[in-house]
Enzyme design. Structure first.
Site: not given
Length: 703
Positions: A639-640
């Site tokens: 996600v990052h």
């Protein structure tokens, strides 16, 4: 008439094995005692004489369990209950025992027992003096600090026996582990909230004040310089122009649509509740596909509109928040739908059972024998089941596998065996009927408590919680974990809302000035290097200077961004929704390991990952704890990296691998080299937080 002789206790053999005068600990079931000797002083600080100088008995301090005492060698004496101070149940009292016992429970009335001697002696008028000790016998074992505890006194043995039964009953009433981690929401304030008494009482309160004074002075200095050179406190104002010159209205409409689409979960759960969709068989797959399409649509729309990174990152991060809310709402209610269906099935079996006519023939009759043969062959132990049913409640299952099961034909449990016996139509007698009824009712009560969840008054118990207003409220609440009820405050403090709202815009203004003055020039420099076609070797030579230029401004921006979201915005939402649990973060600045930082800096996301990723991986996919931890870190890293790819319009994987590197760093921090070295651990944490953002940002900009 002669006075009846006082009951005599069995003599205690004179076999001293210890010099200690008092042994403290807790009782266990295996007959083994690991006791701690405490012969330093009495309760009032007076010395205690050696056991060899008086009676051979020992003072044993029972806490809660039964025939043995288990106490770790490093346990503090402060954790041990004092036998003279505890409240005892009537069934644990011994005649002529301690003076702390209520007089109503004593078999005889006499003078103040505090004047009695240390040994039990019959007195006049049937009054017996108290015994100052509980007589037990300890035998050594092959393990240091562990002894076999026995007692010849029949009354003591009866106390220990009842203690074992009471402990088993308490253990049977413990709430079993569930698929969804039981999150605890309480009334609390954030650390830096002025409403928190601990904030003003902190010994570091002055440093907090100094930090804000320094930021204000820096803001004024930069603003005055920009005003003198450009006629505006924001200088050339490139960041402000980028944010408000393109698709602002479309961004707002997009956010509204994303919020409206969250209500898909509500309508989907209505279909599950009415039985059109079975959550366990395919409903959860449909929900996951929807969430993937939802997030993909948000990212795709942002690329299609060719938004600047400010618009894109806002839309994607807000979309991620909505995805997590949808997931938590859907999966918790989907789980409860299975519990609800199981309870309905058992209620139907109970009605069938209650409508049956029990046989009145003796147990040796052919009909009863036929039934017993069938149940025995199916694995149902009638006598054992009756013993369980005679207790207050059945011992619950260690896992939640059967909580949502409705296939009682293949299920292996007492309830399923009872249901199969009812369906077989075999004759049962009255006692068996009562046993079966208690078994099913206990299971129904257990499922009802599960459906009630945190809703103590039952107003939001499933399926009453499936209301449009309940879903809308959850979308607005500053939490990502769905519960049937939360702690709430009585009213809204509008002055507090005004204070936090003002702080929000003030912090945004400070961040804007810092970005324009210190970060934008370095970013613009990297863009020019690429535009003029500077070779990668020359850009690498500029890399250390770009990292150095952005060290301090990115650290300040990171701190201000955290303060803006977790202290200002979330507190505004909490106040407007009367949400009383303000535990949005912990003292992450004191972290000595990266896993501690991951837990404390963003509690809402951490709670979501803990319940719906870590624990779900263990319960659903049967992963080990290490594997579940890796899956959690992997998802977070992906996600990052997705956010970085959206911001810089390219995939490099730098942040992804740095995120995964945290796992070996956590293991290293728990090694002998760093374990217990708090200052060194905190220094390493702050060095990583100081250098990491600037280093990673420069990598994405230069390469």
């Amino acid at each position: 008439m002669a006075e009846p002789a006082a009951p005599q206790r069995p003599p205690l053999e004179s076999k001293d094995t210890l010099d200690a005068t008092q042994l403290s600990g807790t009782l266990s079931h295996d007959g083994i005692a690991a006791l701690r000797a405490d012969g330093s002083a009495g309760r009032n600080g007076s010395p205690i004489s050696s056991a060899r100088e008086g009676t051979e008995a020992r003072d044993f301090v029972p806490q809660s369990q039964s025939e043995a005492a288990v106490l770790d060698d490093d346990e503090s004496d402060d954790t041990i209950e004092d036998y003279d101070d505890i409240e005892l149940d009537p069934d644990t009292l011994v005649a002529n025992a301690r003076k702390s016992m209520d007089a109503a429970y004593r078999p005889a009335i006499g003078p103040d027992p505090s004047t009695s001697t240390s040994q039990s002696q019959p007195g006049m008028n049937g009054i017996h003096r108290k015994r100052g000790s509980i007589q037990i016998r300890l035998e050594k074992t092959d393990r240091k600090g562990r002894y076999v505890l026995t007692a010849d006194d029949p009354e003591i043995r009866e106390i220990l026996r009842k203690g074992v039964e009471r402990e088993e009953l308490e253990a049977s009433n413990k709430k079993p582990r569930t698929r969804f981690r039981d999150m605890v929401f309480t009334r609390q304030f954030t650390t830096f909230d002025r409403q928190n008494p601990a904030s003003s009482d902190s010994p570091f309160f002055g440093f907090f004040t100094l930090f804000w004074i320094g930021l204000v002075l820096m803001f004024l200095q930069v603003s005055l310089k920009n005003w003198r050179e450009y006629g505006s406190i924001l200088g050339d104002n490139q960041i402000m122009k980028m944010m408000f010159s393109h698709d602002v209205l479309v961004l707002g409409l997009t956010d509204g649509v994303m919020c409206a689409l969250c209500f898909e979960g509500y309508f989907f759960q209505l279909l599950v509740r009415k039985g059109y969709i079975n959550w366990g068989k395919g409903g959860w797959i449909i929900q996951n596909l929807w969430q993937s399409a939802y997030l993909g649509g948000v990212v795709g729309w942002a690329y299609f509109r060719e938004w600047p990174w400010t618009h894109t990152i806002f839309a994607v991060l807000h979309g991620l928040v909505f995805v997590m809310k949808q997931h938590s709402y859907a999966f918790y209610n989907g789980y409860l739908s299975g519990v609800y269906r199981r309870r309905a099935l058992l209620e139907e079996r109970l009605r069938i059972l209650q409508a049956m006519e029990p046989v009145t023939s003796p147990p040796t009759s052919p009909s009863t024998s036929q039934y017993l043969d069938r149940t025995t062959s199916s694995g149902l132990d009638i006598s054992g089941l009756a013993k369980k049913a005679d207790s207050t409640s059945l011992k619950r299952r260690p896992s939640m596998g059967h909580r949502t099961s409705t296939n009682l034909q293949i299920e292996k449990s007492d309830v399923a065996s009872v249901a199969q016996a009812i369906e077989s139509g075999s004759a049962i007698d009255v006692d068996q009927m009562h046993t079966f009824e208690r078994v099913i009712q206990a299971e129904i009560q257990d499922l009802t408590r599960e459906l009630q969840g945190k809703s103590l008054d039952g107003k939001n118990a499933y399926p009453k919680n499936l209301r449009l207003g309940n879903m809308a409220e959850f979308v607005c609440l500053p939490t990502l974990v769905y519960e049937l009820d939360y702690p709430r405050q009585e009213k809204i403090n509008w002055w507090y809302v005004l204070e936090k709202t003002t702080a929000t815009f003030g912090v945004l203004c400070v961040m804007m000035v810092i970005s324009q003055a210190f970060i934008y020039p370095a970013v613009a420099k990297t863009v020019r290097m690429k535009e003029i076609g500077m070779p990668i070797e020359e850009r690498w030579r500029e890399f250390p200077f770009i990292v150095s230029d952005m060290l301090f401004p990115l650290l300040v921006e990171q701190l201000l961004t955290w303060y803006l979201i977790w202290e200002c915005i979330l507190n505004v939402l909490a106040e407007l929704t009367k949400f009383a649990d303000r535990g949005f973060y912990g003292d992450w600045w004191n972290s000595v390991t990266w896993d501690q930082y991951a837990r404390d800096w963003n509690r809402p996301v951490h709670n979501f990952l803990l319940r719906h990723v870590y624990h779900s991986s263990i319960s659903t996919f049967h992963l080990s704890r290490n594997a579940a931890t890796f899956v959690t870190f992997l998802l977070s890293a992906l996600v990052h990296e997705m956010c970085m790819a959206i911001m810089f319009k390219k995939v490099r994987g730098y942040l992804f691998w740095m995120q995964l590197l945290q796992m070996p760093l956590v293991a290293f921090s728990r090694s002998r080299l760093l374990k217990g070295r708090v200052v060194l651990g905190n220094v390493m944490f702050w060095m990583g937080l100081f250098v990491g953002p600037s280093f990673l940002t420069s990598l994405y900009l230069v390469i």
